[in-house]
Design an enzyme around this catalytic site. Structure first.
Site, short mmCIF file in Angstrom:
data_model
loop_
_atom_site.label_atom_id
_atom_site.label_comp_id
_atom_site.label_asym_id
_atom_site.label_seq_id
_atom_site.Cartn_x
_atom_site.Cartn_y
_atom_site.Cartn_z
N GLY A 75 0.69 -0.89 -0.30
CA GLY A 75 -0.33 -0.18 -0.11
C GLY A 75 0.43 1.03 -0.19
O GLY A 75 0.50 1.90 -0.59
N THR A 76 2.20 1.18 0.35
CA THR A 76 2.52 2.26 0.91
C THR A 76 3.05 2.95 -0.50
O THR A 76 3.53 4.15 -1.28
CB THR A 76 3.69 2.46 1.69
OG1 THR A 76 3.38 2.00 3.76
CG2 THR A 76 5.01 3.57 1.47
N ASN A 148 -7.55 3.71 9.42
CA ASN A 148 -7.08 2.51 9.76
C ASN A 148 -6.52 2.48 11.16
O ASN A 148 -6.68 1.82 11.28
CB ASN A 148 -5.56 2.19 9.29
CG ASN A 148 -5.08 3.90 9.30
OD1 ASN A 148 -4.98 4.74 8.82
ND2 ASN A 148 -4.21 3.49 10.29
N GLN A 187 -7.86 -0.83 3.95
CA GLN A 187 -8.72 -1.18 5.06
C GLN A 187 -10.22 -1.72 4.37
O GLN A 187 -10.55 -2.53 4.89
CB GLN A 187 -9.50 -0.62 6.48
CG GLN A 187 -7.71 0.34 7.00
CD GLN A 187 -6.67 -1.42 7.91
OE1 GLN A 187 -7.92 -2.01 8.41
NE2 GLN A 187 -5.54 -1.58 8.03
N THR A 245 11.55 -6.65 -11.89
CA THR A 245 10.77 -7.93 -12.13
C THR A 245 9.95 -8.27 -11.02
O THR A 245 10.21 -7.46 -10.28
CB THR A 245 11.98 -8.76 -11.90
OG1 THR A 245 12.68 -8.52 -13.00
CG2 THR A 245 11.84 -10.22 -12.03
N CYS A 333 2.31 1.03 11.90
CA CYS A 333 3.46 1.83 11.37
C CYS A 333 4.35 2.94 11.87
O CYS A 333 5.03 3.20 11.54
CB CYS A 333 3.33 2.39 9.65
SG CYS A 333 2.62 1.21 8.69
#
Length: 384
Positions: A75-76, A148, A187, A245, A333
């Site tokens: 997500g970041t 969140n 979320q 990749t 986080c």
């Protein structure tokens, strides 16, 4: 720790274990189909085919086109690509975000001198403030779908409506600056509708680690026609927008987890809502002074965020941990940050009460017995 069978885990908003279905889907790509999907031989073509099937599956699940799905490492990265990508494409443009965004949005937004708009006491974006913040140069608005920490669901439909009005005004005035809406929906998939047509957003961030998929997997939904610049350059993978990749196994696992989340959503919502109601009622018997944070109705059904006035959340968490109960004080986080939650501050909660607050987040795997045990453990923690 992973082998303990006596753990009550109530921090699903931070991380979810991979489901058996996800593990099974990913297994072939660890050793058998390990090839670089950009190579030309048949094994690599098998990897490429699996990657594109995963992309198509994600697209079907959210009602998008496969070409609108960019696989990311979580997500970041997705949120950073959305914000830096748009702002790099329109360096003269302005950005607007809410004060209760995850740091994955707030930090890149602050680097772009974003306008920060406030929320009300329930954690809902103030639409009038948003309207006032939009200027002729605003190119991107980023409002999370569901918070969140406290679980409050944002009025994305009304945000999209405001943007539609502004776009119409710009067409009349001859202003050619586009205006996009991005939402951090990490979320949401387990409990909320994530169909792109119904949401109406231009960019959407999703994270596999929040929905029983692999960590470091995710996507950015990127609506056709939205201009963004890449911020990871190299071999030109992911339509040139995210080089490197591809982790085929993670992409396949994400697609499986997202599809499962949508298929099982109704059942999951019913179960966690019952558990959350049970937890709230029980907490009120343990501490009659406790205060529940977030919107009473417009919230994620699995999240209970509560303040215990006069207590210290770090002490409570250590006591719960000693008793085998895992909960949180807010965003995982930001757990190492001594500062009180920026989300609670934006909602008008005092620093003292913010430091007395806990988040309990459940899933369809949570049981009533676990809730009862957590409440008993909390009662002990409050007396410590």
């Amino acid at each position: 720790m992973g082998e303990r069978s006596d753990i009550v885990y109530l921090d699903y908003a931070a991380a979810t274990p991979m489901s058996d279905g996800v593990l099974k889907a990913m297994a072939p790509f660890a050793q058998s189909i390990f090839y670089n999907p950009s190579a030309l031989y048949s094994g690599a073509r098998d990897a490429k085919s699996a990657l594109e099937q995963a992309r198509a599956r994600v697209a079907r699940t959210i009602g998008a086109r496969p070409s609108e799905i960019i696989f990311t490492a979580g997500g970041t990265e997705s949120a950073n690509l959305a914000i830096h990508g748009v702002m790099s494409a329109f360096p003269e443009g302005e950005l607007v975000v809410s004060a209760i965004e995850h740091d994955a949005v707030l930090k890149p937004a602050q680097a772009r001198n974003a306008r920060i708009i406030g929320v009300d006491a329930a954690g809902r974006v103030q639409l009038e403030a948003l309207k006032q913040a939009i200027t002729d140069s605003t190119v991107l608005i980023s409002i999370m779908y569901a918070n969140n920490e406290v679980g409050t669901v944002q009025p994305i439909d009304e945000v999209v409506g405001l943007v539609a009005e502004e776009r119409a005004r710009r067409r009349v005035s001859g202003n050619t600056m586009p205006l996009y809406v991005h939402t951090d929906a990490c979320q949401a998939p387990l409990y909320l509708d994530i169909n792109i047509a119904r949401l109406g957003v231009d960019l959407m961030t999703l994270n596999g680690g929040k929905l029983f998929g692999p960590k470091q997997s995710g996507i950015l939904f990127h609506k056709t026609g939205v201009r963004i610049e890449p911020h990871i350059r190299g071999g030109g993978q992911e339509y040139g927008l995210r080089s490197g990749t591809e982790n085929v196994g993670a992409c396949v696992g994400f697609a499986q987890a997202l599809s499962d989340a949508v298929e099982q959503r109704a059942e999951a919502v019913a179960k966690v809502r019952k558990l959350a109601d049970m937890l709230r009622t029980s907490l009120e018997t343990v501490d009659k002074t406790c205060i529940f944070n977030g919107h009473p109705r417009l919230r994620l059904p699995n999240t209970v965020h509560v303040t215990f006035p006069g207590h210290d959340n770090e002490r409570m968490l250590f006591s719960l941990d000693d008793q085998g109960v895992f909960a949180a004080a807010g965003s995982a986080c930001s757990a190492s940050n001594d500062e009180p939650s920026h989300v609670l501050r934006a909602m008008g909660v005092s620093d003292e009460d913010a430091r007395a607050s806990l988040r309990f987040s459940m899933s369809s795997r949570t049981t009533e017995q676990e809730i009862k045990r957590a409440v008993k453990s909390l009662a002990i923690a409050l007396k410590a």
